[in-house]
Design a protein around this motif. Structure first.
Motif, PDB file in Angstrom:
ATOM      1  N   ILE A  94       0.701  -1.196  -0.280  1.00 16.85           N
ATOM      2  CA  ILE A  94      -0.020   0.149   0.015  1.00 16.85           C
ATOM      3  C   ILE A  94       0.767   1.374  -0.001  1.00 16.85           C
ATOM      4  CG2 ILE A  94      -1.511   1.339   1.314  1.00 16.85           C
ATOM      5  CD1 ILE A  94      -2.748  -1.463   2.403  1.00 16.85           C
ATOM      6  N   GLN A  95       1.831   1.174   0.841  1.00 13.64           N
ATOM      7  CA  GLN A  95       2.640   2.506   0.806  1.00 13.64           C
ATOM      8  C   GLN A  95       3.388   2.766  -0.431  1.00 13.64           C
ATOM      9  OE1 GLN A  95       5.355   2.862   4.486  1.00 13.64           O
ATOM     10  NE2 GLN A  95       4.338   0.849   5.034  1.00 13.64           N
ATOM     11  N   TYR A  96       3.989   1.667  -1.009  1.00 12.15           N
ATOM     12  CA  TYR A  96       4.617   1.755  -2.355  1.00 12.15           C
ATOM     13  C   TYR A  96       3.800   2.359  -3.434  1.00 12.15           C
ATOM     14  CZ  TYR A  96       8.926  -0.731  -0.503  1.00 12.15           C
ATOM     15  OH  TYR A  96      10.003  -1.143   0.379  1.00 12.15           O
ATOM     16  N   ALA A  97       2.628   1.583  -3.600  1.00 15.33           N
ATOM     17  CA  ALA A  97       1.701   2.120  -4.507  1.00 15.33           C
ATOM     18  C   ALA A  97       1.317   3.512  -4.162  1.00 15.33           C
ATOM     19  CB  ALA A  97       0.244   1.112  -4.451  1.00 15.33           C
ATOM     20  N   ALA A  98       1.069   3.946  -3.129  1.00 12.21           N
ATOM     21  CA  ALA A  98       0.801   5.309  -3.032  1.00 12.21           C
ATOM     22  C   ALA A  98       1.892   6.506  -3.388  1.00 12.21           C
ATOM     23  CB  ALA A  98       0.152   5.529  -1.514  1.00 12.21           C
ATOM     24  N   LYS A  99       2.937   5.893  -2.610  1.00 12.61           N
ATOM     25  CA  LYS A  99       4.358   6.719  -2.988  1.00 12.61           C
ATOM     26  C   LYS A  99       4.586   6.886  -4.580  1.00 12.61           C
ATOM     27  CE  LYS A  99       5.020   7.554   1.518  1.00 12.61           C
ATOM     28  NZ  LYS A  99       5.088   8.915   2.126  1.00 12.61           N
ATOM     29  N   ALA A 100       4.289   5.873  -5.243  1.00 14.26           N
ATOM     30  CA  ALA A 100       4.489   5.758  -6.490  1.00 14.26           C
ATOM     31  C   ALA A 100       3.371   6.686  -7.345  1.00 14.26           C
ATOM     32  CB  ALA A 100       4.582   4.385  -7.292  1.00 14.26           C
ATOM     33  N   GLY A 101       2.438   6.866  -6.886  1.00 13.61           N
ATOM     34  CA  GLY A 101       1.521   7.769  -7.452  1.00 13.61           C
ATOM     35  C   GLY A 101       0.391   7.183  -8.113  1.00 13.61           C
ATOM     36  N   TYR A 102      -0.003   5.876  -7.852  1.00 15.89           N
ATOM     37  CA  TYR A 102      -1.027   5.285  -8.235  1.00 15.89           C
ATOM     38  C   TYR A 102      -2.399   5.732  -7.332  1.00 15.89           C
ATOM     39  CZ  TYR A 102       2.554   2.326 -10.317  1.00 15.89           C
ATOM     40  OH  TYR A 102       3.537   1.742 -10.971  1.00 15.89           O
ATOM     41  N   ARG A 103      -3.392   5.539  -7.838  1.00 13.93           N
ATOM     42  CA  ARG A 103      -4.783   5.548  -6.997  1.00 13.93           C
ATOM     43  C   ARG A 103      -5.072   4.274  -6.342  1.00 13.93           C
ATOM     44  NH1 ARG A 103     -10.950   6.863  -9.042  1.00 13.93           N
ATOM     45  NH2 ARG A 103     -10.578   5.196 -10.233  1.00 13.93           N
ATOM     46  N   THR A 104      -4.472   4.407  -4.933  1.00 13.91           N
ATOM     47  CA  THR A 104      -4.405   3.127  -4.285  1.00 13.91           C
ATOM     48  C   THR A 104      -5.590   2.632  -3.483  1.00 13.91           C
ATOM     49  OG1 THR A 104      -2.012   3.608  -3.894  1.00 13.91           O
ATOM     50  CG2 THR A 104      -2.764   1.890  -2.493  1.00 13.91           C
ATOM     51  N   VAL A 105      -6.097   1.304  -3.571  1.00 11.58           N
ATOM     52  CA  VAL A 105      -7.121   0.672  -2.861  1.00 11.58           C
ATOM     53  C   VAL A 105      -6.775  -0.317  -2.077  1.00 11.58           C
ATOM     54  CG1 VAL A 105      -9.580  -0.069  -3.538  1.00 11.58           C
ATOM     55  CG2 VAL A 105      -8.650   1.525  -4.962  1.00 11.58           C
ATOM     56  N   ALA A 106      -7.064  -0.121  -0.855  1.00 13.15           N
ATOM     57  CA  ALA A 106      -6.766  -1.383   0.169  1.00 13.15           C
ATOM     58  C   ALA A 106      -7.907  -1.961   0.145  1.00 13.15           C
ATOM     59  CB  ALA A 106      -6.106  -0.646   1.534  1.00 13.15           C
ATOM     60  N   VAL A 107      -7.919  -3.691   0.092  1.00 13.12           N
ATOM     61  CA  VAL A 107      -8.973  -4.551   0.159  1.00 13.12           C
ATOM     62  C   VAL A 107      -8.743  -5.322   1.299  1.00 13.12           C
ATOM     63  CG1 VAL A 107     -10.269  -6.085  -0.841  1.00 13.12           C
ATOM     64  CG2 VAL A 107      -9.368  -4.296  -2.238  1.00 13.12           C
ATOM     65  N   ALA A 108      -9.300  -5.466   2.353  1.00 15.71           N
ATOM     66  CA  ALA A 108      -9.009  -6.303   3.595  1.00 15.71           C
ATOM     67  C   ALA A 108     -10.374  -6.620   4.335  1.00 15.71           C
ATOM     68  CB  ALA A 108      -8.050  -5.749   4.358  1.00 15.71           C
ATOM     69  N   ARG A 109     -10.414  -7.691   5.195  1.00 19.11           N
ATOM     70  CA  ARG A 109     -11.780  -7.717   6.009  1.00 19.11           C
ATOM     71  C   ARG A 109     -11.686  -6.811   7.401  1.00 19.11           C
ATOM     72  NH1 ARG A 109     -14.008 -12.603   5.399  1.00 19.11           N
ATOM     73  NH2 ARG A 109     -14.433 -12.757   7.914  1.00 19.11           N
ATOM     74  N   GLY A 110     -12.946  -6.380   7.497  1.00 16.70           N
ATOM     75  CA  GLY A 110     -13.223  -5.583   8.689  1.00 16.70           C
ATOM     76  C   GLY A 110     -13.078  -4.313   8.592  1.00 16.70           C
ATOM     77  N   GLU A 111     -14.013  -3.451   9.008  1.00 16.29           N
ATOM     78  CA  GLU A 111     -13.982  -2.022   9.117  1.00 16.29           C
ATOM     79  C   GLU A 111     -12.936  -1.486  10.010  1.00 16.29           C
ATOM     80  OE1 GLU A 111     -14.626   1.810   7.916  1.00 16.29           O
ATOM     81  OE2 GLU A 111     -15.643  -0.132   7.072  1.00 16.29           O
ATOM     82  N   ASP A 112     -12.323  -2.363  11.010  1.00 15.15           N
ATOM     83  CA  ASP A 112     -11.358  -1.868  11.873  1.00 15.15           C
ATOM     84  C   ASP A 112     -10.122  -1.359  11.054  1.00 15.15           C
ATOM     85  OD1 ASP A 112     -11.325  -4.767  11.494  1.00 15.15           O
ATOM     86  OD2 ASP A 112      -9.567  -4.730  12.725  1.00 15.15           O
ATOM     87  N   LYS A 113      -9.855  -2.098   9.824  1.00 17.79           N
ATOM     88  CA  LYS A 113      -8.646  -1.853   9.395  1.00 17.79           C
ATOM     89  C   LYS A 113      -8.800  -0.542   8.311  1.00 17.79           C
ATOM     90  CE  LYS A 113      -7.253  -6.666   8.765  1.00 17.79           C
ATOM     91  NZ  LYS A 113      -8.503  -7.267   9.485  1.00 17.79           N
ATOM     92  N   ALA A 114      -9.926   0.048   8.349  1.00 20.19           N
ATOM     93  CA  ALA A 114      -9.768   1.463   7.492  1.00 20.19           C
ATOM     94  C   ALA A 114      -9.046   2.384   7.593  1.00 20.19           C
ATOM     95  CB  ALA A 114     -11.284   1.808   7.544  1.00 20.19           C
ATOM     96  N   ALA A 115      -8.812   2.657   9.143  1.00 23.67           N
ATOM     97  CA  ALA A 115      -8.060   3.834   9.438  1.00 23.67           C
ATOM     98  C   ALA A 115      -6.454   3.572   9.172  1.00 23.67           C
ATOM     99  CB  ALA A 115      -8.044   3.937  11.029  1.00 23.67           C
ATOM    100  N   LEU A 116      -6.128   2.051   9.395  1.00 21.82           N
ATOM    101  CA  LEU A 116      -4.680   1.871   9.168  1.00 21.82           C
ATOM    102  C   LEU A 116      -4.481   1.979   7.551  1.00 21.82           C
ATOM    103  CD1 LEU A 116      -2.069   0.617   9.724  1.00 21.82           C
ATOM    104  CD2 LEU A 116      -2.925  -1.595   9.686  1.00 21.82           C
ATOM    105  N   ALA A 117      -5.360   1.495   6.851  1.00 23.27           N
ATOM    106  CA  ALA A 117      -5.290   1.633   5.404  1.00 23.27           C
ATOM    107  C   ALA A 117      -5.072   3.014   4.876  1.00 23.27           C
ATOM    108  CB  ALA A 117      -6.487   1.054   4.530  1.00 23.27           C
ATOM    109  N   LYS A 118      -5.833   3.922   5.326  1.00 19.66           N
ATOM    110  CA  LYS A 118      -5.636   5.314   5.242  1.00 19.66           C
ATOM    111  C   LYS A 118      -4.331   5.951   5.773  1.00 19.66           C
ATOM    112  CE  LYS A 118      -9.570   5.631   3.063  1.00 19.66           C
ATOM    113  NZ  LYS A 118     -10.804   6.665   3.626  1.00 19.66           N
ATOM    114  N   GLN A 119      -3.896   5.351   6.704  1.00 20.22           N
ATOM    115  CA  GLN A 119      -2.634   5.988   7.494  1.00 20.22           C
ATOM    116  C   GLN A 119      -1.442   5.530   6.531  1.00 20.22           C
ATOM    117  OE1 GLN A 119      -1.787   4.503  11.642  1.00 20.22           O
ATOM    118  NE2 GLN A 119       0.064   4.326  10.993  1.00 20.22           N
ATOM    119  N   LEU A 120      -1.570   4.362   5.888  1.00 20.64           N
ATOM    120  CA  LEU A 120      -0.458   3.848   5.124  1.00 20.64           C
ATOM    121  C   LEU A 120      -0.404   4.541   3.638  1.00 20.64           C
ATOM    122  CD1 LEU A 120      -0.898  -0.068   5.822  1.00 20.64           C
ATOM    123  CD2 LEU A 120       0.936   1.362   6.487  1.00 20.64           C
ATOM    124  N   GLY A 121      -1.681   5.155   3.423  1.00 13.66           N
ATOM    125  CA  GLY A 121      -1.576   5.990   2.045  1.00 13.66           C
ATOM    126  C   GLY A 121      -2.792   5.525   1.161  1.00 13.66           C
ATOM    127  N   ALA A 122      -3.732   4.527   1.530  1.00  7.43           N
ATOM    128  CA  ALA A 122      -4.592   4.204   0.546  1.00  7.43           C
ATOM    129  C   ALA A 122      -5.650   5.328   0.354  1.00  7.43           C
ATOM    130  CB  ALA A 122      -5.216   3.080   1.208  1.00  7.43           C
TER     131      ALA A 122
END
Length: 341
Positions: free
Chosen positions: A185-213
């Motif tokens: 997720i970090q590499y994709a966001a830093k490389a300039g892609y529109r980055t979508v994180a896909v995982a199980r659970g709403e609890d991971k949403a904040a972490l995904a955004k923190q990583l750059g998604a």
């Protein structure tokens, strides 16, 4: 360059418990260097050594292919590396230079490629002796303990993305937020892609955004393929998870001419893919190995430049059994690292 004595956390037999032994590490031979290990990541692939799953594996063997350390001694015919230099050693443990892939410059596909921690003792030790053509220079900005996981989890995801064919602004979906996914997720966001994180659970949403998604899809409450198609489909879907069953939706989430890249090996059976989305949409399915020493060096430089950082749990070398158990449990957030020196 006399031999040196040091510790090695070796596996004596398939499935055996780790043994901490004192051993002698000889001077390096032609084309090889001896590395004083500072840190070594504990990777899921280390189970191939620990459980004896790799064909022809010889025991005892010290695992470890996420090695960060300092060159201690240099053998003959090594013009590039010198004692005192900070270096990294990954899964790619060298190449022969003479097989057809090597002659074409595709060293990661070397037919005679040794693997660190499998074909020779790896980084669960004070010292590693490795072919010089497997090494990467380590940027001064990186802490060696932090950098160790970048030599497998990092390079695998970074290299897969930069060779995927995606262009700046394309939609890239990362499946899974774990040891591989949190870096992808970090590499994709830093490389300039529109980055979508896909995982199980709403609890991971904040972490995904923190990583750059830029967008998070919760597979427990949303259909990931439909959500991706709402934004035009994913040009690239990079899977870091180990469940084939959880990937049944993948092809339907791709844009026309999109590519699904597998870097996490499913453990629950073969991956089932319908041929029609591939045929009608010119979509492709691919895998990606890690990379060479030079690829590792590129990964390390990009990580230092952009601030990509692995989230690690750190253990001392003599706690390797505990560290390995923590990694294999899947509960670590997100990589486990042995601090050796």
């Amino acid at each position: 360059m006399p031999p040196v004595k040091g510790r090695s956390m070796q596996v004596p037999a398939p499935g055996g418990a780790f043994q901490l032994v004192q051993k002698e590490f000889p001077e390096p031979g032609p084309g090889h260097v001896r590395i004083r290990v500072q840190a070594c990541g504990v990777c899921h692939s280390d189970s191939l050594t620990k459980e004896g799953h790799w064909p022809g594996l010889q025991f005892p063997r010290a695992p470890g292919h996420e090695v960060a350390g300092i060159v201690d001694a240099v053998g003959p015919d090594v013009p590039l590396f010198k004692p005192g230099q900070r270096v990294g050693l990954g899964w790619h443990g060298g190449h022969c230079n003479y097989c057809p892939p090597c002659r074409r410059g595709d060293f990661i596909l070397c037919e005679n490629q040794p693997i660190s921690g499998i074909n020779y003792d790896g980084g669960y030790a004070d010292y590693v002796i490795a072919p010089a053509n497997a090494l990467a220079f380590m940027p001064d900005e990186l802490n060696l303990t932090d950098a160790a996981p970048l030599l497998c989890a990092g390079i695998t995801t970074f290299n897969a993305l930069r060779n995927s064919g995606a262009r700046t602004g394309d939609t890239v979906a990362i499946v899974g937020i774990g040891g591989l996914g949190h870096l992808a997720i970090q590499y994709a966001a830093k490389a300039g892609y529109r980055t979508v994180a896909v995982a199980r659970g709403e609890d991971k949403a904040a972490l995904a955004k923190q990583l750059g998604a830029h967008l998070y899809i919760d597979t427990t409450s949303q259909d990931p393929a439909k959500e991706l198609q709402k934004i035009g489909g994913a040009h690239i879907i990079l899977s870091t998870i180990t469940s084939a069953k959880a990937l049944e939706w993948v092809i339907d989430g791709l844009a026309p001419a999109g590519k699904f890249i597998l870097v996490g090996a499913p453990e629950d059976g073969p991956l089932t893919v319908s041929p029609f989305p591939l045929l009608l949409g010119r979509r492709t399915v691919a895998g990606w190995p890690s990379g060479t020493g030079m690829d590792s060096e590129d990964t390390l430089k990009f990580s230092a430049l952009t601030g990509v950082k692995s989230m690690n749990e750190v253990y001392p070398l003599d706690k390797a059994e505990e560290a390995y158990a923590r990694m294999i449990s899947g509960k670590a957030r997100f990589r486990v690292v042995l601090k050796v020196s």
